[in-house]
Write a protein that holds these residues in place. Structure first.
Motif, mmCIF file in Angstrom:
data_model
loop_
_atom_site.group_PDB
_atom_site.id
_atom_site.type_symbol
_atom_site.label_atom_id
_atom_site.label_comp_id
_atom_site.label_asym_id
_atom_site.label_seq_id
_atom_site.Cartn_x
_atom_site.Cartn_y
_atom_site.Cartn_z
ATOM 1 N N UNK A 191 -1.922 27.218 -60.370
ATOM 2 C CA UNK A 191 -1.858 27.372 -59.278
ATOM 3 C C UNK A 191 -2.861 26.218 -59.256
ATOM 4 N N UNK A 192 -4.267 26.443 -59.860
ATOM 5 C CA UNK A 192 -5.370 25.464 -60.332
ATOM 6 C C UNK A 192 -5.012 24.510 -61.015
ATOM 7 N N UNK A 193 -4.081 24.079 -61.653
ATOM 8 C CA UNK A 193 -3.811 22.540 -62.230
ATOM 9 C C UNK A 193 -2.564 22.151 -61.901
ATOM 10 N N UNK A 194 -1.731 22.895 -60.685
ATOM 11 C CA UNK A 194 -0.921 22.406 -59.811
ATOM 12 C C UNK A 194 -1.811 21.735 -58.211
ATOM 13 N N UNK A 195 -2.606 22.543 -57.875
ATOM 14 C CA UNK A 195 -3.998 21.442 -57.202
ATOM 15 C C UNK A 195 -4.300 20.373 -57.676
ATOM 16 N N UNK A 196 -5.057 20.831 -58.402
ATOM 17 C CA UNK A 196 -6.072 19.270 -59.486
ATOM 18 C C UNK A 196 -4.505 18.004 -59.317
ATOM 19 N N UNK A 197 -3.333 18.107 -59.762
ATOM 20 C CA UNK A 197 -2.615 17.098 -60.184
ATOM 21 C C UNK A 197 -1.981 16.622 -58.889
ATOM 22 N N UNK A 198 -2.374 17.444 -57.692
ATOM 23 C CA UNK A 198 -1.571 17.278 -56.879
ATOM 24 C C UNK A 198 -2.850 16.391 -55.957
ATOM 25 N N UNK A 199 -4.098 17.246 -55.911
ATOM 26 C CA UNK A 199 -5.224 16.592 -55.426
ATOM 27 C C UNK A 199 -5.564 14.769 -56.190
ATOM 28 N N UNK A 200 -5.268 14.534 -57.072
ATOM 29 C CA UNK A 200 -5.861 13.542 -57.833
ATOM 30 C C UNK A 200 -4.405 11.958 -56.923
ATOM 31 N N UNK A 201 -3.154 13.552 -56.997
ATOM 32 C CA UNK A 201 -2.456 12.147 -56.626
ATOM 33 C C UNK A 201 -2.342 11.951 -55.043
ATOM 34 N N UNK A 202 -2.107 12.811 -54.635
ATOM 35 C CA UNK A 202 -2.723 13.018 -52.199
ATOM 36 C C UNK A 202 -3.719 12.067 -52.358
ATOM 37 N N UNK A 203 -5.300 13.119 -52.356
ATOM 38 C CA UNK A 203 -5.947 13.302 -52.170
ATOM 39 C C UNK A 203 -5.734 13.671 -50.629
ATOM 40 N N UNK A 204 -6.597 13.340 -49.807
ATOM 41 C CA UNK A 204 -6.590 14.164 -48.168
ATOM 42 C C UNK A 204 -6.390 13.099 -47.349
ATOM 43 N N UNK A 205 -5.655 12.203 -47.556
ATOM 44 C CA UNK A 205 -5.446 11.449 -46.346
ATOM 45 C C UNK A 205 -3.489 11.857 -45.632
ATOM 46 N N UNK A 206 -3.154 12.943 -46.095
ATOM 47 C CA UNK A 206 -2.063 13.444 -45.504
ATOM 48 C C UNK A 206 -3.118 14.740 -44.810
#
Length: 285
Positions: A191-206
């Motif tokens: 889950x840490x790896x999934x969230x790290x990738x998602x943060x890099x891809x989407x940021x907090x813009x949504x």
């Protein structure tokens, strides 16, 4: 042959009457790791997409709020969801936190409430702050499950034919799944790896998107791991009576994770459609 449980003293450091347990160190490691990672995320302007960024001091203060939310929510959740009748008979035991008894789902709700209240007090976007917390939370989950294994608690279901089954010292002679390590891997590392990738891809813009991904990911990981984990002795299986791994017994952990998954899906859909993005007027304010 089953594996022997490694003899690890649950007390990591002892000086006279003062003792520090591995479980306490796991909480400290999770909070410090999350604090360090959160400060790095808060400093990257490109992740926030025009939303107000938290200042370094905001992250420092937030950790205190989250720690209180986790401890209070985790304890209250355990009392309500897992052992209410016992605590009603002995109400003073509710305050004996050092004897164990914490619920992730309760701690999760407590930390969410703490983050929302903190964000509103500082003029920050609550959903974006929850997103940031979601990215760092698997660090604490990983260390917490490792501490469960060291303590020889929350062991798995009987697995006589599994080559890496473990005989836990307080779980009888049967070899069992080391389900704590499964949870450390699924709820923590993956889950840490999934969230790290998602943060890099989407940021907090949504706002709400990363939080939804985390909640859904945790719920799925927890439900899967519950198939290998022995249910709490005072509850047993809520539905079904089989004790074999991958059978039909439904546990409290599974039941509490279902609404989490639905909530996670809901936030993902709303965030992707732009429903959680504040208006330009609100952003300017």
């Amino acid at each position: 042959m089953p594996l022997s449980f490694p003899i690890i003293d649950p007390v990591a450091i002892s000086i006279g009457p003062f003792a520090i347990r591995w479980y306490a160190l796991a909480y400290v490691a999770g909070l410090l790791g999350g604090w360090f990672y959160a400060k790095r995320l808060a400093a990257k302007a490109e992740l926030w997409g025009g939303l107000k960024q938290p200042k370094p001091i905001d992250v420092d203060d937030l950790i205190v709020w989250v720690a209180l939310g986790v401890v209070l929510g985790g304890r209250i959740g355990y009392v309500l969801f897992y052992n209410l009748s016992s605590y009603l008979s002995h109400p003073l035991e509710i305050f004996a936190i050092w004897r164990g008894g914490m619920s992730f789902h309760g701690g999760f709700l407590g930390s969410v409430l703490a983050i929302v209240l903190f964000s509103r007090s500082r003029g920050l976007n609550p959903l974006a702050m929850l997103d940031m917390a979601s990215v760092v939370t698997p660090i604490g989950l990983f260390f917490g499950r490792i501490a469960n294994f060291i303590n020889g608690e929350l062991w798995g279901r009987p697995a006589p034919d599994f080559p890496y089954a473990v005989v836990f010292p307080h779980a009888g002679p049967e070899p069992r799944h080391p389900s704590q390590l499964y949870e450390a891997f699924g709820e923590g590392l993956i889950l840490f790896l999934i969230m790290a990738v998602a943060a890099r891809r989407f940021g907090f813009r949504r706002p709400g998107l990363l939080g939804g991904i985390f909640v859904l990911g945790y719920a799925v990981a927890r439900i899967v791991c519950e198939f290998f984990r022995e249910p709490d002795a005072q509850l047993g299986f809520l539905f079904g009576s089989s004790v074999q791994a991958l059978s039909g017994g439904i546990t409290m952990g599974m039941l509490l994770s279902v609404p989490m998954a639905l909530i996670g899906i809901g936030f993902i859909v709303m965030a992707m459609r732009g429903h959680t993005r504040p208006s330009r007027t609100a952003e300017a304010a």
